[in-house]
Design an enzyme around this catalytic site. Structure first.
Site, mmCIF file in Angstrom:
data_model
loop_
_atom_site.group_PDB
_atom_site.id
_atom_site.type_symbol
_atom_site.label_atom_id
_atom_site.label_comp_id
_atom_site.label_asym_id
_atom_site.label_seq_id
_atom_site.Cartn_x
_atom_site.Cartn_y
_atom_site.Cartn_z
ATOM 1 N N HIS A 72 -35.314 8.031 -2.109
ATOM 2 C CA HIS A 72 -33.955 7.699 -2.559
ATOM 3 C C HIS A 72 -33.688 6.208 -2.377
ATOM 4 C CE1 HIS A 72 -31.888 11.911 -2.489
ATOM 5 N NE2 HIS A 72 -33.031 11.904 -3.131
ATOM 6 N N TYR A 200 -21.634 11.478 0.043
ATOM 7 C CA TYR A 200 -20.797 11.646 1.237
ATOM 8 C C TYR A 200 -19.341 11.577 0.772
ATOM 9 C CZ TYR A 200 -24.864 10.643 4.248
ATOM 10 O OH TYR A 200 -26.083 10.674 4.885
ATOM 11 N N PRO A 292 -24.338 13.825 12.888
ATOM 12 C CA PRO A 292 -25.319 13.721 11.798
ATOM 13 C C PRO A 292 -24.900 12.819 10.634
ATOM 14 C CG PRO A 292 -24.260 15.873 11.792
ATOM 15 C CD PRO A 292 -23.809 15.194 13.029
ATOM 16 N N LYS A 296 -29.303 9.949 11.577
ATOM 17 C CA LYS A 296 -30.100 9.150 12.517
ATOM 18 C C LYS A 296 -30.847 9.944 13.589
ATOM 19 C CE LYS A 296 -29.726 5.171 10.858
ATOM 20 N NZ LYS A 296 -30.440 5.695 9.678
ATOM 21 N N TYR A 384 -28.393 2.314 7.445
ATOM 22 C CA TYR A 384 -28.790 3.634 6.928
ATOM 23 C C TYR A 384 -30.305 3.722 6.736
ATOM 24 C CZ TYR A 384 -28.229 8.094 4.526
ATOM 25 O OH TYR A 384 -28.306 9.419 4.190
HETATM 26 P P1 FAD Z 1 -35.449 18.999 19.286
HETATM 27 O O1 FAD Z 1 -35.701 19.068 17.831
HETATM 28 O O2 FAD Z 1 -34.203 19.604 19.826
HETATM 29 O O3 FAD Z 1 -36.712 19.657 19.996
HETATM 30 C C1 FAD Z 1 -36.727 19.968 21.366
HETATM 31 C C2 FAD Z 1 -37.689 21.114 21.594
HETATM 32 O O4 FAD Z 1 -37.741 21.388 22.990
HETATM 33 C C3 FAD Z 1 -37.239 22.404 20.925
HETATM 34 O O5 FAD Z 1 -38.301 22.958 20.192
HETATM 35 C C4 FAD Z 1 -36.798 23.292 22.079
HETATM 36 O O6 FAD Z 1 -37.015 24.678 21.812
HETATM 37 C C5 FAD Z 1 -37.669 22.785 23.195
HETATM 38 N N1 FAD Z 1 -37.109 23.033 24.533
HETATM 39 C C6 FAD Z 1 -35.809 23.005 24.911
HETATM 40 N N2 FAD Z 1 -35.691 23.299 26.206
HETATM 41 C C7 FAD Z 1 -36.946 23.517 26.667
HETATM 42 C C8 FAD Z 1 -37.460 23.866 27.948
HETATM 43 N N3 FAD Z 1 -36.645 24.056 28.996
HETATM 44 N N4 FAD Z 1 -38.791 24.027 28.062
HETATM 45 C C9 FAD Z 1 -39.619 23.834 27.007
HETATM 46 N N5 FAD Z 1 -39.181 23.508 25.769
HETATM 47 C C10 FAD Z 1 -37.856 23.346 25.612
HETATM 48 N N6 FAD Z 1 -30.056 15.152 12.537
HETATM 49 C C11 FAD Z 1 -29.883 14.582 11.379
HETATM 50 O O7 FAD Z 1 -30.279 13.407 11.220
HETATM 51 N N7 FAD Z 1 -29.310 15.291 10.337
HETATM 52 C C12 FAD Z 1 -28.905 16.589 10.490
HETATM 53 O O8 FAD Z 1 -28.399 17.197 9.557
HETATM 54 C C13 FAD Z 1 -29.052 17.204 11.713
HETATM 55 N N8 FAD Z 1 -28.646 18.468 11.928
HETATM 56 C C14 FAD Z 1 -28.804 19.018 13.150
HETATM 57 C C15 FAD Z 1 -28.343 20.315 13.409
HETATM 58 C C16 FAD Z 1 -28.471 20.887 14.679
HETATM 59 C C17 FAD Z 1 -27.955 22.297 14.929
HETATM 60 C C18 FAD Z 1 -29.060 20.133 15.726
HETATM 61 C C19 FAD Z 1 -29.201 20.746 17.124
HETATM 62 C C20 FAD Z 1 -29.519 18.850 15.463
HETATM 63 C C21 FAD Z 1 -29.386 18.278 14.203
HETATM 64 N N9 FAD Z 1 -29.829 16.991 13.925
HETATM 65 C C22 FAD Z 1 -29.659 16.438 12.731
HETATM 66 C C23 FAD Z 1 -30.480 16.183 14.904
HETATM 67 C C24 FAD Z 1 -31.998 16.230 14.756
HETATM 68 O O9 FAD Z 1 -32.386 17.489 14.294
HETATM 69 C C25 FAD Z 1 -32.542 15.921 16.126
HETATM 70 O O10 FAD Z 1 -32.164 14.599 16.440
HETATM 71 C C26 FAD Z 1 -34.043 16.095 16.259
HETATM 72 O O11 FAD Z 1 -34.361 17.460 16.157
HETATM 73 C C27 FAD Z 1 -34.515 15.542 17.589
HETATM 74 O O12 FAD Z 1 -35.834 15.953 17.827
HETATM 75 P P2 FAD Z 1 -36.333 16.254 19.290
HETATM 76 O O13 FAD Z 1 -37.755 16.634 19.141
HETATM 77 O O14 FAD Z 1 -35.987 15.132 20.187
HETATM 78 O O15 FAD Z 1 -35.465 17.487 19.798
HETATM 79 C C1 PHB Z 2 -29.279 16.852 5.509
HETATM 80 O O1 PHB Z 2 -29.810 16.872 4.390
HETATM 81 O O2 PHB Z 2 -29.358 17.821 6.283
HETATM 82 C C2 PHB Z 2 -28.520 15.666 5.934
HETATM 83 C C3 PHB Z 2 -28.565 14.521 5.171
HETATM 84 C C4 PHB Z 2 -27.825 13.411 5.552
HETATM 85 C C5 PHB Z 2 -27.063 13.455 6.679
HETATM 86 C C6 PHB Z 2 -27.028 14.595 7.461
HETATM 87 C C7 PHB Z 2 -27.758 15.716 7.082
HETATM 88 O O3 PHB Z 2 -26.328 12.369 7.040
#
Ligand code: FAD
Ligand code: PHB
Length: 389
Positions: A72, A200, A292, A296, A384
Site C-alpha cells: 500500500h 480510517y 491499534p 504499530k 505510519y
Molecule cells: P503476543 O502476540 O501477545 O504473543 C505472546 C505469546 O505469549 C502468546 O502466544 C501467548 O499465548 C504467550 N504467553 C502468554 N503468557 C504466557 C506464559 N505465561 N507462558 C508461556 N507463554 C505465554 N496490533 C495492530 O497493529 N493492529 C491490530 O489490529 C491489533 N489488534 C490486536 C487485537 C488484540 C485482541 C490484541 C491482544 C492485540 C492486537 N494488536 C494489534 C497488537 C499486536 O497483535 C501485538 O502487538 C503483537 O501480537 C505483539 O506480539 P508479541 O509476540 O509481543 O505478543
Molecule cells: C487491521 O487490518 O487489523 C488493522 C489495520 C490497521 C490498523 C489496525 C488494524 O490501524
C-alpha cells in the site's frame, strides 16, 4: 535441560527472535502456554512496516509475504463527508505491506520447524528463577510433569498478560498507562474490500476502519462501548452501523456477508520501564501496548527483536555485552515515539464520551489542518510507515 536463550511466548516477537538467533547459531527454546492451533486462530494486526519486512527477510520467512502481501502506497482519512488520501510513497518514499499477523506467525512457525528448533506448546505454569544470576532457570508443567531449563538469558516475549513482566519485582520496574473509554469491535469477512487502501473514519457516531487481509477478505472495525459484548452485535447490526459511519461512495462499495470472526479489543497505551531485569529481557507486548489506531503493535515487537537479536548475537560472537546494556534504552526510544503516534491517531479519530465542545473543535481543527497541510501529512506518513531502527 540447557539452552542459551529461553524464549517465553510463541507470538510474533518470540518466533522472530528464535528464528534470528537460530540462524546465527545460537541455541534457543520457545515455551508457549497455548496450543499451536490456538496461537494461529488469533486475528490481530494487518499492517507491516518495511523495517519489519526486512527483518522477516533476514529470518528467511518473507517469501509468502512477498507473494501474497498487498503493498500500500497510502491510506485515506475520512471526516465530515470528506476523504483525504495520505500518499506515503510520495511523502516519504516508503510503503507498508498488508499481510495478516496470523500469516506471519504461520510462516515463522514453518521456518522454525524447517530448521528443527524446539518449541514446547501447551507449557503450563511457566515460572522464571534466578534472573539476576548468570544461570537463570525456567520451569513449566507439561503432561503432568515439571520440567526445568537452564539458560544464559531469558527473553520475555509473552505478551501483556504473560509471566515475564510479572516476574520483575515491583520496585525494579515502572509502568505508564492510559486506558481509553472505548474498544474496537472487529469483523472478518470473505468479501473484497471497499477500497484498495485502508480508510480510517472519524464519524459523529464513532470511529470506523475499513481494512483488509487480501483482495477477497476484508477486516472492518467499529468503535464500541467497553460494556458491549459480541452477542450484542449480530452481523446485520454491524453492517448497518458501519454503513452509517461511511461516506456514500464507501458505503455503496461495501460488500457484506457472514462474519468469519468477530471480537472486541479494549484500547490501551502502556509502557514498562526498563525492558530488562538482570538477564531477563522483555520484547513486544510484554513490555508495551499501543492502541491499534496507528497499526504499530506488531511493528514495535519487530523493532524490539531487531535490537535484542543484534545485542545477543554480538555477545555470543564477540563477547561484548555493550549492546545488551543499551537494549532497553534503544528500544524504549523508539517505543515512546510509536506510543505518541498511536495516542495521537486515537485522540484524533475517536469520539470520546466525555469530550467537551472545546475538545471537539480541537479535533476538527486537527483534521482540517491535516487535510490541508502537506507538512502535517508528511508527519503522519513518516510515523505510519515506521521510524527508522
Ligand atoms: P503476543 O502476540 O501477545 O504473543 C505472546 C505469546 O505469549 C502468546 O502466544 C501467548 O499465548 C504467550 N504467553 C502468554 N503468557 C504466557 C506464559 N505465561 N507462558 C508461556 N507463554 C505465554 N496490533 C495492530 O497493529 N493492529 C491490530 O489490529 C491489533 N489488534 C490486536 C487485537 C488484540 C485482541 C490484541 C491482544 C492485540 C492486537 N494488536 C494489534 C497488537 C499486536 O497483535 C501485538 O502487538 C503483537 O501480537 C505483539 O506480539 P508479541 O509476540 O509481543 O505478543
Ligand atoms: C487491521 O487490518 O487489523 C488493522 C489495520 C490497521 C490498523 C489496525 C488494524 O490501524
Amino acid at each position: 535441560m540447557r539452552t542459551q536463550v529461553a524464549i517465553i511466548g510463541a507470538g510474533p516477537s518470540g518466533l522472530l527472535l528464535g528464528q534470528l538467533l537460530s540462524l546465527a547459531g545460537i541455541d534457543n527454546m520457545i515455551l508457549e502456554q497455548k496450543s499451536k492451533d490456538y496461537v494461529l486462530s488469533r486475528i490481530r494486526a494487518g499492517v507491516v512496516e518495511q523495517g519489519a519486512v526486512k527483518l522477516l527477510e533476514e529470518a528467511r520467512a518473507a517469501e509468502r509475504l512477498h507473494r501474497e502481501g498487498l503493498v500500500h502506497d497510502g491510506t485515506e482519512i475520512a471526516f465530515q463527508g470528506r476523504r483525504r488520501r495520505i500518499d506515503f510513497k510520495a511523502l516519504t518514499g516508503k510503503v507498508v505491506t498488508v499481510y495478516g499477523q496470523t500469516e506471519i506467525t504461520r510462516d515463522l512457525m514453518d521456518a522454525r520447524e524447517a530448521i528443527g528448533a524446539e518449541t514446547v506448546y501447551e507449557a503450563a505454569d511457566v515460572a522464571l528463577f534466578d534472573l539476576k544470576s548468570d544461570r537463570p532457570r525456567v520451569s513449566w508443567r507439561e503432561g503432568g510433569e515439571t520440567h526445568e531449563l537452564q539458560c544464559d538469558y531469558v527473553a520475555g516475549c509473552d505478551g501483556f498478560h504473560g509471566v515475564s513482566r510479572r516476574s520483575i519485582p515491583e520496585s525494579e520496574i515502572a509502568a505508564f498507562e492510559r486506558v481509553y473509554p472505548f474498544g474496537w469491535l472487529g469483523v472478518l469477512v470473505e468479501k473484497p474490500p471497499v477500497s484498495h487502501e485502508l480508510i480510517y473514519v472519524n464519524h459523529d457516531r464513532g470511529f470506523a476502519l475499513c481494512s483488509m487481509r487480501s483482495t477477497s477478505r476484508s477486516r472492518y472495525y467499529l468503535q464500541c462501548r467497553l460494556d458491549e459484548h459480541i452477542d450484542d452485535w449480530p452481523d446485520d447490526k454491524f453492517w448497518e452501523e458501519l454503513v452509517r459511519r461511511l461516506d456514500p461512495a464507501a458505503a455503496s462499495a461495501l460488500q457484506t456477508g457472514a462474519s468469519i470472526e468477530k471480537s472486541i479489543a479494549p484500547l490501551r497505551s502502556f509502557v514498562a520501564e526498563p525492558m530488562r531485569y538482570g538477564n531477563l529481557f522483555l520484547a513486544g507486548d510484554a513490555a508495551h501496548i499501543v492502541p491499534p489506531t496507528g497499526a504499530k503493535g506488531l511493528n514495535l515487537a519487530a523493532s524490539d527483536v531487531h535490537y535484542l537479536s543484534h545485542a545477543l548475537i554480538e555477545k555470543y560472537k564477540n563477547g561484548s555485552a555493550k549492546d545488551l546494556d543499551l537494549y532497553a534504552a534503544k528500544a524504549l526510544a523508539r517505543v515512546w515515539k510509536a506510543e505518541r503516534f498511536s495516542w495521537w491517531m486515537t485522540q484524533m479519530l475517536h469520539r470520546f464520551p466525555e469530550s467537551s465542545g472545546f475538545d471537539q473543535r480541537m479535533q476538527a481543527a486537527e483534521l482540517d489542518y491535516l487535510f490541508s497541510s502537506e507538512a502535517a501529512q508528511t508527519a503522519l506518513a513518516e510515523n505510519y510507515v515506521g521510524l527508522p531502527y
